[in-house]
Each structure stands twice: as structure tokens, then as C-alpha cells.
Design a protein around this motif. Structure first.
Motif, PDB file in Angstrom:
ATOM      1  N   ARG A 188     -16.058  24.132  34.758  1.00  0.00           N
ATOM      2  CA  ARG A 188     -15.421  25.456  34.726  1.00  0.00           C
ATOM      3  C   ARG A 188     -16.319  26.511  35.357  1.00  0.00           C
ATOM      4  NH1 ARG A 188     -14.786  26.472  28.751  1.00  0.00           N
ATOM      5  NH2 ARG A 188     -16.382  24.858  28.605  1.00  0.00           N
ATOM      6  N   TYR A 201     -16.143  30.764  35.689  1.00  0.00           N
ATOM      7  CA  TYR A 201     -15.467  32.001  35.322  1.00  0.00           C
ATOM      8  C   TYR A 201     -15.917  33.106  36.261  1.00  0.00           C
ATOM      9  CZ  TYR A 201     -14.065  29.689  30.998  1.00  0.00           C
ATOM     10  OH  TYR A 201     -13.505  28.823  30.083  1.00  0.00           O
ATOM     11  N   THR A 252      -5.860  30.274  37.194  1.00  0.00           N
ATOM     12  CA  THR A 252      -6.804  29.183  37.418  1.00  0.00           C
ATOM     13  C   THR A 252      -6.539  28.514  38.767  1.00  0.00           C
ATOM     14  OG1 THR A 252      -5.375  27.584  36.294  1.00  0.00           O
ATOM     15  CG2 THR A 252      -7.021  28.733  34.954  1.00  0.00           C
TER      16      THR A 252
END
Length: 406
Positions: free
Chosen positions: A79, A81, A121
Motif C-alpha cells: 500500500r 498512501y 485506489t
């Protein structure tokens, strides 16, 4: 003098080599462990739940072998961010005969980019990577490779320099636990450093961890998954996510807890069942949710959380941690005369005011690795004490089968 050539054995990755998952999904590359079954996932389209349940907290590849070298090919999903500090690669823990013997990470993999402003996303495909451990001790031994608790991981291939067979369970009891991101392992540095994994190791039990970051929300499908999973001991940690999401009012909370426990009891009528109230979290003790990012801290490169609710709204039934503890204690107290195997533990016995002074929560919400260790020690001492809610006893009856991946 040249090093002798190593002869590798490739072992198919099958359910009998994977512990801690409720289901294994066959993908184009290999096996993807899930901590909720497909029927449960189909009942909720929340992407946060999909992410949490597919992060393999407590899931490990377990086998017995005389191998001194092990390779595991995996496809991680990492991930990113936007606007937040970079996240480190997920950590794999090598455990040999019950002791941590090595750690490693896998590069490459898929990248999931999350826009902090819109929560949109984007997935960027990447290559399979290889985890390698060498120098394992000679002779037969039990080997576990604990997958990163915070990184979705597809299992692709297992290679060793000696044959493997599924590890024996040694008659250990199965502990099934459900909770929030704290139980999931948020901010712990490795999978065996999460408090449920450490507590299971201290107590000598087999862990199935249904700690689901942001998703301990009294969902009926989670209760049914707990109901349907064979276990000797069950614990449910309830409260913090309901405040984080500002999801429910007091009128709904008590009946929802009753319903959640009723469902678990349909499959486990006499199994020791421990209800754990929230750990101390100063920002939400008397202030309702929702929980929000502290944007000033984020702008300075630090992740920190704040309570965005109004304390005055408690009068309108909004939940705080203080209110939740009072209600959980009441519900368990009402049920105990008919259910003597039901128990209650105030979460502040695991992490309370004096602990917060010595071990403050770095982001105001999640414990760090040292605090996970502290919580684990407290839990093991309280829950697994001779007079505690999880007494010594026999494990699952002979012949009881655990579904694939457990």
C-alpha cells in the motif's frame, strides 16, 4: 573449495500447509489466504473490509522438515498512501521449533495506491518475489513462516533442500479471536509481534486471528464465521471501531451485542467465550466518534488521529469507550446466570491509564510493538491463569477437522 550444489524440492502449496486462514482462494499465481469465507465477503462490499480480511494476520505456512534452506515465492500487495510517509515492506517471521529464527521481506509485487483525499485506489501490477532463509539447524524440526500481518500475500511456490510434511498440531487448543486493528496488529513491526500472536505463543495455543482493521463492527456475517469455525477458546474484543466509525447508538448497541453472542453460541454452546471491552484510548474515553486524521500532523509528515465528535452528544446516545464498557459489562452480567462459560474482561486491565503514561499510543489510537508485547503478557497472565476464563483442558475432540487453511 566450491560450495556443494543445493538440490531443491518443490512442494505444492496446499491447505494442510497453511494455518490461520478460514479459506484459500486459488488465483492465477497461487493461493490467496482469506480470513473471512467467500459467502461472508459477498455480504459486504466495503473495500476496507476486503483489504483487512485479505491481510494474513496470524496466517503461517507450517511444516516439518530436515531442510536447512527454505525459499517461498510470494506476490505481495503493497500500500502507498498519497501524502503520507512511505510504508515499510511487510515482514515475514521464520519460527523454528517455536522460536523466532529469522526475518525477511519480499520486494516487488502489486502496488495499491490510495488517494488520501478521495480514498480512490489504483492497482499497479508487479512481479513475484522470493523470500529465502538459509542456515537452519540440521535435523527434523517444525518450521513456520508467518506472513506479513499488514500486507496481502499470495503464496506462489515453496522450495526446500529436503522434503517437507505438514506439521503436527501437538494437541494444542485452538484460540479463535476477533477484534479491531489493534488485534489485527496495527503498528506492530512483524507478524509474531502482534499481541494475539505473542499471547498465543506464551500460552502454547494455536491462533486463528480474525482481528480485522476497522471492521470489528458486530457484523452478523462475522458472528456466523466465528460460529462455524471449530475452536476450543473464543474471544471477541468489541467497541473501538464502533466509535471510530460513529456507526451505532446506544439503543442499537446492547441488542446487537446480544445478537452477536447468540450467533456464536449457536455453534459453540459451551466453549469458553471471553468478551473484552476497549483498551484505554484517551481521545475517545468520553468523546464520541468519528475518528479523523489530524491534518496538521499529516502535513508535517506524521500520522496522528483525533476525536471529531462532540462530548455533549453522549446525551443523544452516541457511543464513547466509557459507555461501551458499561454496556458490555451489563450485557455479560445479564447472560452469565444462563451461560457460565461466558466471561468479561475490562480492556483497561490490558492497557490502562498507568500504561498510557509509560507507553503512549504513537498516533493516539494504535499501540507500538513494545505495547503489543505488554498487552500480550497481560492477556496471557489474566486469560490463561488457572482460575482465568481459558482454563487448561483438552483440545478439539479427536477426528474434528478444521476447514481448508485453518
Amino acid at each position: 573449495m566450491s560450495t556443494p550444489e543445493r538440490h531443491w524440492t518443490t512442494t505444492p502449496l496446499t491447505a494442510d500447509l497453511v494455518r490461520g486462514a478460514l479459506e484459500l482462494e486459488r488465483t492465477e499465481r497461487g493461493l490467496l489466504p482469506h480470513r473471512l469465507p467467500a459467502w461472508a465477503r459477498a455480504q459486504c462490499a466495503d473495500p476496507q473490509l476486503a483489504l483487512a480480511e485479505s491481510q494474513p494476520s496470524g496466517v503461517r505456512v507450517a511444516f516439518r522438515t530436515a531442510a536447512t534452506a527454505v525459499e517461498l515465492d510470494t506476490l505481495p500487495t503493497k500500500r502507498v498512501y498519497t501524502g503520507a510517509p512511505a510504508r515499510p515492506d511487510g515482514v515475514y517471521d521464520l519460527v523454528v521449533d517455536g522460536r523466532l529464527a529469522g526475518q525477511g521481506s519480499v520486494s516487488g509485487g502489486t502496488t495499491l495506491t490510495v488517494d488520501m483525499a478521495t480514498l480512490a485506489t489504483e492497482l499497479t501490477p508487479g512481479p513475484v518475489g522470493t523470500l529465502r532463509f538459509t542456515g537452519l539447524p540440521d535435523g527434523d524440526k517444525d518450521v513456520e513462516i508467518w506472513l506479513p500481518h499488514n500486507e496481502m500475500t499470495e503464496l506462489v511456490a515453496l522450495r526446500t533442500d529436503a522434503p517437507v510434511e505438514p506439521a503436527a498440531r501437538h494437541g494444542r487448543k485452538v484460540w479463535l479471536h476477533h477484534g479491531s486493528s489493534i488485534s489485527h496488529g496495527s503498528e506492530a513491526t512483524s507478524p509474531t509481534a502482534t499481541w494475539p500472536a505473542r499471547a498465543a505463543s506464551l500460552a502454547g495455543v494455536e491462533l486463528i486471528n480474525l482481528g480485522l482493521g476497522g471492521n470489528a463492527l458486530l457484523d452478523p456475517f462475522t458472528a456466523r464465521a466465528l460460529r462455524d469455525t471449530p475452536a476450543d477458546l473464543i474471544s471477541v474484543k468489541i467497541g473501538i471501531n464502533l466509535v471510530n466509525a460513529d456507526l451505532m447508538r446506544l439503543r442499537a448497541f446492547g441488542p446487537a451485542v446480544h445478537g452477536f453472542l447468540d450467533t456464536i453460541r449457536e455453534g459453540h454452546p459451551r466453549t469458553p467465550l471471553l468478551v473484552i471491552s476497549p483498551l484505554l484510548c484517551p481521545i475517545h474515553e468520553d468523546t464520541p466518534g468519528p475518528t479523523a486524521f489530524d491534518l496538521d500532523a499529516l502535513g508535517a509528515g506524521k500520522v496522528s488521529m483525533r476525536a471529531a465528535g462532540d462530548p455533549a452528544d453522549r446525551a443523544n446516545g452516541k457511543l464513547t469507550l466509557t459507555v461501551i464498557r458499561e454496556e458490555l459489562s451489563r450485557v455479560v452480567g445479564e447472560r452469565r446466570p444462563e451461560d457460565p462459560h461466558l466471561h468479561y474482561l475490562d480492556g483497561r486491565a490490558l492497557y490502562g491509564a498507568s500504561d498510557a503514561a509509560a507507553l503512549p499510543l504513537p498516533d493516539n489510537l494504535h499501540p507500538d510493538t513494545a505495547t503489543h508485547a505488554h498487552i500480550a503478557s497481560r492477556f496471557a497472565a489474566l486469560a490463561f491463569a488457572p482460575d482465568g476464563p481459558f482454563p487448561a483442558g483438552t483440545s478439539l475432540p479427536a477426528g474434528t477437522s478444521l476447514p481448508a487453511g485453518r
